[in-house]
Design an enzyme around this catalytic site. Sequence first.
Site, PDB file in Angstrom:
ATOM      1  N   GLY A 196       0.829  -1.204   0.000  1.00  0.00           N
ATOM      2  CA  GLY A 196       0.000   0.000   0.000  1.00  0.00           C
ATOM      3  C   GLY A 196       0.858   1.247   0.000  1.00  0.00           C
ATOM      4  O   GLY A 196       2.012   1.237  -0.448  1.00  0.00           O
ATOM      5  N   SER A 197       0.313   2.311   0.525  1.00  0.00           N
ATOM      6  CA  SER A 197       0.990   3.606   0.501  1.00  0.00           C
ATOM      7  C   SER A 197       2.062   3.691   1.579  1.00  0.00           C
ATOM      8  O   SER A 197       2.029   2.981   2.589  1.00  0.00           O
ATOM      9  CB  SER A 197      -0.030   4.729   0.712  1.00  0.00           C
ATOM     10  OG  SER A 197      -0.510   4.720   2.047  1.00  0.00           O
ATOM     11  N   VAL A 200       0.480   4.690   5.080  1.00  0.00           N
ATOM     12  CA  VAL A 200      -0.059   3.573   5.862  1.00  0.00           C
ATOM     13  C   VAL A 200       1.052   2.604   6.242  1.00  0.00           C
ATOM     14  O   VAL A 200       1.032   2.007   7.326  1.00  0.00           O
ATOM     15  CB  VAL A 200      -1.183   2.861   5.088  1.00  0.00           C
ATOM     16  CG1 VAL A 200      -1.725   1.670   5.887  1.00  0.00           C
ATOM     17  CG2 VAL A 200      -2.318   3.833   4.765  1.00  0.00           C
ATOM     18  N   GLY A 201       2.039   2.462   5.370  1.00  0.00           N
ATOM     19  CA  GLY A 201       3.158   1.578   5.673  1.00  0.00           C
ATOM     20  C   GLY A 201       3.865   1.961   6.956  1.00  0.00           C
ATOM     21  O   GLY A 201       4.276   1.095   7.740  1.00  0.00           O
ATOM     22  N   GLU A 218       5.603  -3.477   0.915  1.00  0.00           N
ATOM     23  CA  GLU A 218       5.642  -3.207  -0.520  1.00  0.00           C
ATOM     24  C   GLU A 218       4.924  -1.890  -0.737  1.00  0.00           C
ATOM     25  O   GLU A 218       3.694  -1.827  -0.679  1.00  0.00           O
ATOM     26  CB  GLU A 218       4.971  -4.356  -1.297  1.00  0.00           C
ATOM     27  CG  GLU A 218       5.679  -5.691  -1.145  1.00  0.00           C
ATOM     28  CD  GLU A 218       7.067  -5.701  -1.761  1.00  0.00           C
ATOM     29  OE1 GLU A 218       7.366  -4.806  -2.574  1.00  0.00           O
ATOM     30  OE2 GLU A 218       7.861  -6.593  -1.425  1.00  0.00           O
ATOM     31  N   CYS A 252       1.758   0.479  -8.388  1.00  0.00           N
ATOM     32  CA  CYS A 252       2.960   1.018  -7.745  1.00  0.00           C
ATOM     33  C   CYS A 252       4.157   1.094  -8.675  1.00  0.00           C
ATOM     34  O   CYS A 252       5.079   1.876  -8.424  1.00  0.00           O
ATOM     35  CB  CYS A 252       3.298   0.184  -6.510  1.00  0.00           C
ATOM     36  SG  CYS A 252       3.485  -1.584  -6.848  1.00  0.00           S
TER      37      CYS A 252
END
Length: 474
Positions: A196-197, A200-201, A218, A252
């Site tokens: 994800g982003s 949020v990571g 990732e 991504c």
Amino acid sequence: MGTTAHTDPAEIKEVYARLARTFKSGKTRPLEWRRRQILQLAHLLQDSGKMIEDSLLADLRKPRLESAVIEVATVVLACVNAVELLEEWNKPEKPTTVEFRSTWDVTVYKEPKGLALMITPWNYPFIITFLPLIGAMAAGCPAVVKPSELSPHSSATMASLFAKYLDPDAYVVVQGGPDIATELLALRWDHIFFTGSGRVGRIIAAAAAKHVTPLTLELGGKCPVIIDSSCDVELAAKRTLYGKTQNAGQVCVAPDYVLVHRAVKPAFEAAIQKAYNEMFPNGVFGSNVEYSKIINRPHIDRLVDLIKRTKGKIIVGGETEGDTVTPTVVTDIQPDDALMEDEVFGPILSIIEVQSMDEAVDFIRSRPSPLAVYCFTTTEVTKQKFLGGTQSGSLILNDTFMQLSAQEAPFGGKGESGYGSYFGKNSFDSFVHRRTYINMPHAMEPMLALRYPPYTEEAYKILSAGAHIEIPAV
């Protein structure tokens, strides 16, 4: 299956406890059980391909060809490959040892880490869930999957198919938004896999740190394309635009901006326009055009705002209608333009002129490491310049997007584009602990006796001999 489902938070601890009992029982350890689960996943995909395509069409208006190839066929092949290599991947390793340790039976065993949590995104919901899941299955790890609430049809389809095809005591889908993710992250997992982003990571990483939980992140970033003056400009333009139009740029590894050598900038811009007209001869809004939608209103508004705020010149696209943003190419972009603020994650491509390949290298090095660098060139000098002078998750020469097809190689980021990797054996490696084993023979005791106090001068000389060996000349 179109309505957004929500797992009752009270069920989360029960699911967690059930999977923990399964792992503790040893049920997931036999390779035959793992093999059966992986093959069931392959059957799930083959039997339900149309249902999966329908779900992706409803959530993303994703063309059936893209869904069938990327989200179904690729994963079926990955399942079959994992089954064929399952014993090899799990085989204990015998490291080469120095002579005096040759009798110690030094061995490295591949052991399942334990309970895995996978929090996966909306843009490619099946492949980004299933490729790491195959690794968890091959490693013998039970897993809870939390797909995105932004792709409700796909999430609901996944939940129903898991319950039908996979062991419910080992593999479970829970549905919901950030509140459910928060409930899950409060628990102690043995590995967390997140795609994800970056925003949020960081939240996921902070939650994992509380329990010192290993983590695969990732993420993404602004993936540059470099157009060297030596390359086939028309081919480079077509391949760049192809990578940008996949899932309307909501991926991504999509090309984010182009660094084009000044000598071929006009030719590249013309080639981009030509490639666009070939791919969409009647325009994106023409009849029978298959082109993904933008996932929701906030993302549409964000992309529209970027198009309004850019100070560059739009040479392709720029139109929006409902949930569609056309492939848009903007030239004469400066480094401080609105389009360069963050990852675009949509169908807008920026073109920046550079005077040399050294300038392009410096530009990339001045920014966070991207998930991919794409370089179009025919010269070995330029290839080595970007191989040695830049950092990224991947470096791809003369194409875009297709590193996703190289299942034999690790896929992952570096720095702000993430850490850890997956695909093939790399997925398996993410979910195993490499446990060292030695079995010290009794016959070693005469040598080992030197280690016991009281220390003697003889013990000092013998045991410290390694500090005095002859070192090769520099």
